[in-house]
Write an enzyme that holds these catalytic residues in place. Structure first.
Site, short mmCIF file in Angstrom:
data_model
loop_
_atom_site.label_atom_id
_atom_site.label_comp_id
_atom_site.label_asym_id
_atom_site.label_seq_id
_atom_site.Cartn_x
_atom_site.Cartn_y
_atom_site.Cartn_z
N LYS A 77 0.94 -1.15 -0.15
CA LYS A 77 -0.11 -0.11 -0.23
C LYS A 77 0.97 1.24 -0.14
O LYS A 77 1.67 1.47 0.85
CB LYS A 77 -0.93 0.10 1.10
CG LYS A 77 -1.82 1.11 1.32
CD LYS A 77 -2.68 1.16 2.61
CE LYS A 77 -2.74 2.74 3.00
NZ LYS A 77 -3.33 2.97 4.49
N ASN B 68 -8.62 1.76 10.65
CA ASN B 68 -7.69 1.50 11.80
C ASN B 68 -8.37 2.13 13.08
O ASN B 68 -8.68 1.53 14.08
CB ASN B 68 -6.54 1.48 11.51
CG ASN B 68 -5.54 1.09 12.51
OD1 ASN B 68 -5.38 -0.16 12.96
ND2 ASN B 68 -4.79 1.96 13.13
#
Lengths: 259, 372
Positions: A96, A205
């Protein structure tokens, strides 16, 4: 069959979580189980490759796809070096890309991200770029070989929800690679709303890591993502501010009063 | 525009009058806002805000956990030379002090690095006194070339350098710069730094800007609380950090508020700073700058450090010796007495117990820098 396929790999869960911000890394196993995730993103900046015994990768159960991220990179060159380091150290070939030049809002630099995508895709990485939802940039990333695009809903950690909704809808409409909303999702309802408009997956997250009970919150997000996806697949009905009778204008043709 | 021109505007500002004008209603209104102006920050530093400390602390904790998570970054200082040409009235390394001077050889630096890294520390802060002829920029470059093999990130806390010198040190592996202005009050600064190159207030003040222009990754600024009016100094340090954040958005900016500790020098402390004042200062800074790092020094006791963590702290040192060569030779003279003598492992255990994850590693500088 409703499947999410990224770079030829079938991914069962449309929820991806991160591994940062926890009071204690040892909770990560429980989070992944409750969230039902197949993919977990890990900040390479936090991985101490010189000390495997201290390495937080040990807290990730086998069988998960590790999506290392280049958090901390401030230009394409640093992101590329971090990606190569991850691959050399056995973290697989998914990456990522995060290139951030703004420490206050942590908004990504699309231009540098496109450059890093070009280099790493050519080297055989499965590249998932974190980006500001801009159609032109998303197309350039896909043309450069990105396996998906990851537009932000709101700044990282802000929990503000889908502030970029209209731009993400355009990406969902136009892009031929999966669209994964990354950052800003603060509540399960935000996640469900994103899935309802046809986003392919959600990465989040902070909302889990900073909840009073992170494991219970992980479970709540799993259900929200599943519900949103099911609603999208079922085909949502149109919305209106007022009540709508079934056939107000033409009902008389059937001999009814028109509602 | 340099920060000097910004702070100069406050040179004759009446801080006492402003602080006296703050009412409880004003403080309450400020605490309801998401974004604070610099005057809001000053109001939160005033005595009128003291009764609101609990509310400030709770909000500071929420903001910090959202942006940084429940984590604390750990580093340790490494003193490599204590020769100094300055005569700071309050410092035990000053040239007027008759202490045993040490200047580590590269072999000794390597030995310290081995010892520190074996204890689990991955981020190190390298310190020297201000003696350009002894701890030259070239010597610092040599030290960095050694240390970069042992640590994943290196910051420097040395005398202010020119822009070209910062460029060279960054090229040798310096990721971060820590430099405290001591006091931002220019006249008081002049009184306290009457000898040596440190007399140049502006050159020190603008050091972080020079390093930022050369691509340093992080800077830490601050005031040594206890040298002057702590409200004024805390306010000025906050403005300095805000200026750096706005001017160099790519740089991670942190603030520290070290308090003056007992030392060799006989220095009369006119501005004592209470625990309560320090706590209010840390929380106010967090509310003003939600994304700035906040470093808490080992000058504070273990008890205070543990209790102050939720006020917005994000970074702390551990396993500290303030003596040159102190990790490998315990008889060396310390710069100041540390109050928190816990080992690295003890600090880590305490953090976990208090609900914070100790982060030892936050950058792969060793692998990312200088490889192209």
């Amino acid at each position: 069959m409703d499947e999410l396929i990224i770079a030829g790999i079938k991914v069962r869960s449309r929820l991806i979580t991160g591994s940062g911000k926890y009071r204690d890394d040892r909770i990560i196993k429980d989070i992944l189980e409750a969230a039902g995730c197949d993919i977990i993103t890990v900040a390479l900046r936090r991985v101490d490759f010189d000390r495997p015994q201290e390495n937080m990768l040990k807290n990730i159960p086998p069988g998960k796809i590790i999506l290392p991220n280049t958090s901390g990179a401030r230009n394409a060159g640093e992101a590329v070096r971090l990606a190569r380091l991850a691959k050399a150290m056995g973290c697989g070939n998914w990456i990522k890309i995060e290139v951030i030049n703004d420490q206050k809002y942590l908004l990504p630099d699309n231009l540098e991200t496109i450059k890093a995508t070009e280099t790493l895709a050519k080297e055989g990485f499965v590249v998932l770029p974190y980006m500001v939802p801009d159609l032109a940039a998303a197309r350039r990333m896909a043309d450069a070989g990105a396996a998906a695009v990851m537009p932000l809903g709101a700044p990282i950690g802000s929990n503000r929800g889908l502030k970029t909704l209209e731009l993400i809808e355009i990406l969902v409409e136009e892009m031929n690679v999966p669209v994964i909303v990354d950052a800003g999702i603060g509540r399960p309802s935000h996640a469900a709303a994103a899935m309802e408009i046809g986003v392919d997956a959600i990465l989040l997250n902070t909302a889990i890591a900073t909840a009073d009970d992170p494991v219970a919150m992980a479970r709540a997000f799993r259900l929200a993502v599943e519900a949103g996806r099911a609603a999208y697949c079922a085909g949502l009905g149109p919305t209106s501010k007022t009540a709508r009778p079934s056939s107000p204008l033409t009902g008389f043709l059937d001999g009814s009063s028109g509602g | 525009m340099s920060f000097y021109s910004i702070i100069s505007k406050y040179k004759n500002y009446n801080f006492t009058e402003f602080c006296a004008s703050i009412t409880p209603e004003k403080v309450t209104a400020i605490l309801e806002r998401d974004t604070l102006t610099e005057k809001d920050y000053l109001a939160l530093l005033s005595d009128a805000a003291a009764p609101f400390l609990e509310q400030m602390a709770q909000k500071a904790d929420r903001i910090t956990r959202r942006h940084f998570g429940s984590v604390i970054f750990i580093f340790t200082p490494l003193y490599i030379s204590n020769y100094c040409d300055n005569s700071c009235a309050y410092c035990s390394f000053g040239r007027q002090q008759t202490i045993r001077r040490r200047h580590l050889s590269f072999d000794e630096i390597r030995a310290e690095a081995l010892r520190i890294s074996a204890g689990g520390i991955r981020h190190v802060l390298v310190l020297t006194g201000e003696a350009r002829a002894k701890a030259t920029p070239a010597y610092c470059e040599g030290a960095l070339r050694i240390l970069r093999d042992y640590f994943s990130s290196i910051a420097i806390e040395i005398y202010p350098l020119t822009e070209g010198e910062y460029h060279d040190l960054i090229g040798c592996g310096a990721d971060g710069l820590t430099i405290y202005q001591e006091t931002y009050e220019e006249d008081r600064y002049g009184m306290l730094h009457s000898g040596g190159p440190k007399q140049d207030y502006g050159f020190r003040l603008e050091a972080p800007e020079r390093a930022c222009r050369q691509g340093i990754r992080s800077v830490t600024v601050g005031a040594l609380l206890g040298l002057s009016d702590p409200v004024r100094d805390a306010f000025s340090a906050g403005l300095h950090a805000a200026y750096l954040q706005r001017t160099f958005p790519e740089v991670e900016v942190s603030v520290a508020f070290p308090r003056l500790r007992p030392l060799v020098a006989d220095f009369k402390q006119e501005y004592p700073v209470s625990d309560r004042r320090l706590a209010q200062t840390i929380a106010a800074l967090r509310l003003f700058l939600p994304t700035a790092g906040i470093t808490l020094s080992t000058r504070e006791t273990a008890n205070f450090r543990n209790a102050a963590l939720p006020l917005g702290v994000t970074r702390m040192s551990a396993g500290v010796s303030t003596a040159v060569g102190g990790h490998t030779s315990p008889e060396a003279t310390p710069q100041f007495e540390i109050a928190d003598t816990r080992t690295v492992d003890e600090v880590k255990d305490d953090l976990l117990r208090l609900g914070f994850q100790p982060v030892m590693h936050d950058w792969n500088g060793k692998y990312v820098r200088n490889q192209d």
